[in-house]
Scaffold this motif. Structure first.
Motif, PDB file in Angstrom:
ATOM      1  N   SER A 129      33.483  31.837  36.235  1.00 19.15           N
ATOM      2  CA  SER A 129      34.088  30.904  37.183  1.00 19.15           C
ATOM      3  C   SER A 129      33.025  30.223  38.040  1.00 19.15           C
ATOM      4  CB  SER A 129      35.097  31.636  38.068  1.00 19.15           C
ATOM      5  OG  SER A 129      36.148  32.175  37.293  1.00 19.15           O
ATOM      6  N   GLY A 141      34.308  36.475  37.275  1.00 17.37           N
ATOM      7  CA  GLY A 141      33.648  35.814  38.398  1.00 17.37           C
ATOM      8  C   GLY A 141      32.457  34.995  37.959  1.00 17.37           C
ATOM      9  N   VAL A 193      33.293  32.766  46.058  1.00 14.18           N
ATOM     10  CA  VAL A 193      33.792  33.553  44.933  1.00 14.18           C
ATOM     11  C   VAL A 193      33.418  35.016  45.135  1.00 14.18           C
ATOM     12  CG1 VAL A 193      33.741  33.906  42.436  1.00 14.18           C
ATOM     13  CG2 VAL A 193      33.547  31.581  43.372  1.00 14.18           C
TER      14      VAL A 193
END
Length: 250
Positions: A28, A25, A17
């Protein structure tokens, strides 16, 4: 706002990521890890800022505009974990907020370098590994402005439109290799990027969202998790709307 977790959906798959210290981010990374992924969290910021990141197995500094940084990140993930199953590119820069005649060339180029060239470099870095595995999932952060264009944000809008074209092109190249590549086009989301826009700009953008609210990072994370999962097996080269209905009215 929460979404139900699919425990062990990723069964320790390895997912890299970018922009992991940012709002989208970070949400996630936490979602992917909670669903069983081995997450390699990267950001331009110092690894100290990623230390203790919930769910990250490995944190790394990554300047997405540099091919050598991409090679180190991918090689490190493969060497440590044996494979790389997914890539989520969540990085980006807002760019200049000005009419086109007042944008300096260096600001235009910097915006495209961070938002578009970086995604080209990222795809170049991961494709050989994913093709050898005959499996891969890539999700890329674009923007609703890449579809519609935003006045006084031509550099940002152009870079995000380029991301959409890049995703569509490379998805067709990799379709026979078990790799899916898709983009997400959000409108306004509750992230630090909003702080770089004027109050007038934020108000104008919000007025174009039929739901009348700003999106939340957990909503992005839920969609990103599906795009990075094995369930996303027959969807590739697509741009998925995440704009509270803004694009639906275009």
């Amino acid at each position: 706002m929460t979404a139900p977790l699919w425990t062990n959906r990723f069964d320790r798959q390895v997912i890299l990521v970018t922009g992991a210290a940012g709002g989208l981010g970070r949400a996630s990374v936490e979602r992917l890890a909670a669903e069983g992924a081995i997450v390699v969290a990267t950001d331009l910021k110092s690894p100290d800022n990623l230390a203790g990141h919930s769910g990250a197995f490995l944190t790394m500094e990554l300047d997405v505009t540099r091919a050598d940084h991409w090679r180190v990140a991918v090689d490190s993930a493969v060497e440590q974990f044996g494979r790389l199953d997914g890539l989520l590119m969540c990085h980006g820069a807002q760019g200049p907020e000005a009419d086109v005649e007042r944008i300096a060339l260096e600001d235009w180029q910097r915006t495209l370098r961070i938002n578009l060239d970086s995604c080209f470099l990222g795809l170049q870095a991961v494709m050989p590994t994913m093709k050898r595995q005959s499996y891969g999932r890539v999700a890329v952060l674009s923007s609703i402005s890449g579809r519609e264009g935003n006045a006084s944000m031509s550099a940002y809008s152009t870079s995000k439109a380029g991301v959409i074209a890049l995703v569509k092109s490379v998805a067709k190249e990799a379709a026979a290799d078990g790799i899916t590549i898709n983009a997400v086009a959000p409108s306004m989301f509750q992230t630090p990027l909003l702080q770089h826009l004027s109050e007038e700009r934020n108000a104008a953008l919000l007025s174009r969202v039929p739901m009348g609210r700003i999106g939340q990072p957990l909503e992005f994370a839920a969609l990103a998790a599906w795009l990075l999962s094995a369930e996303c097996s027959y969807t590739t080269g697509q741009v998925l709307d995440l704009s509270g209905g803004r694009y639906a009215g275009s």
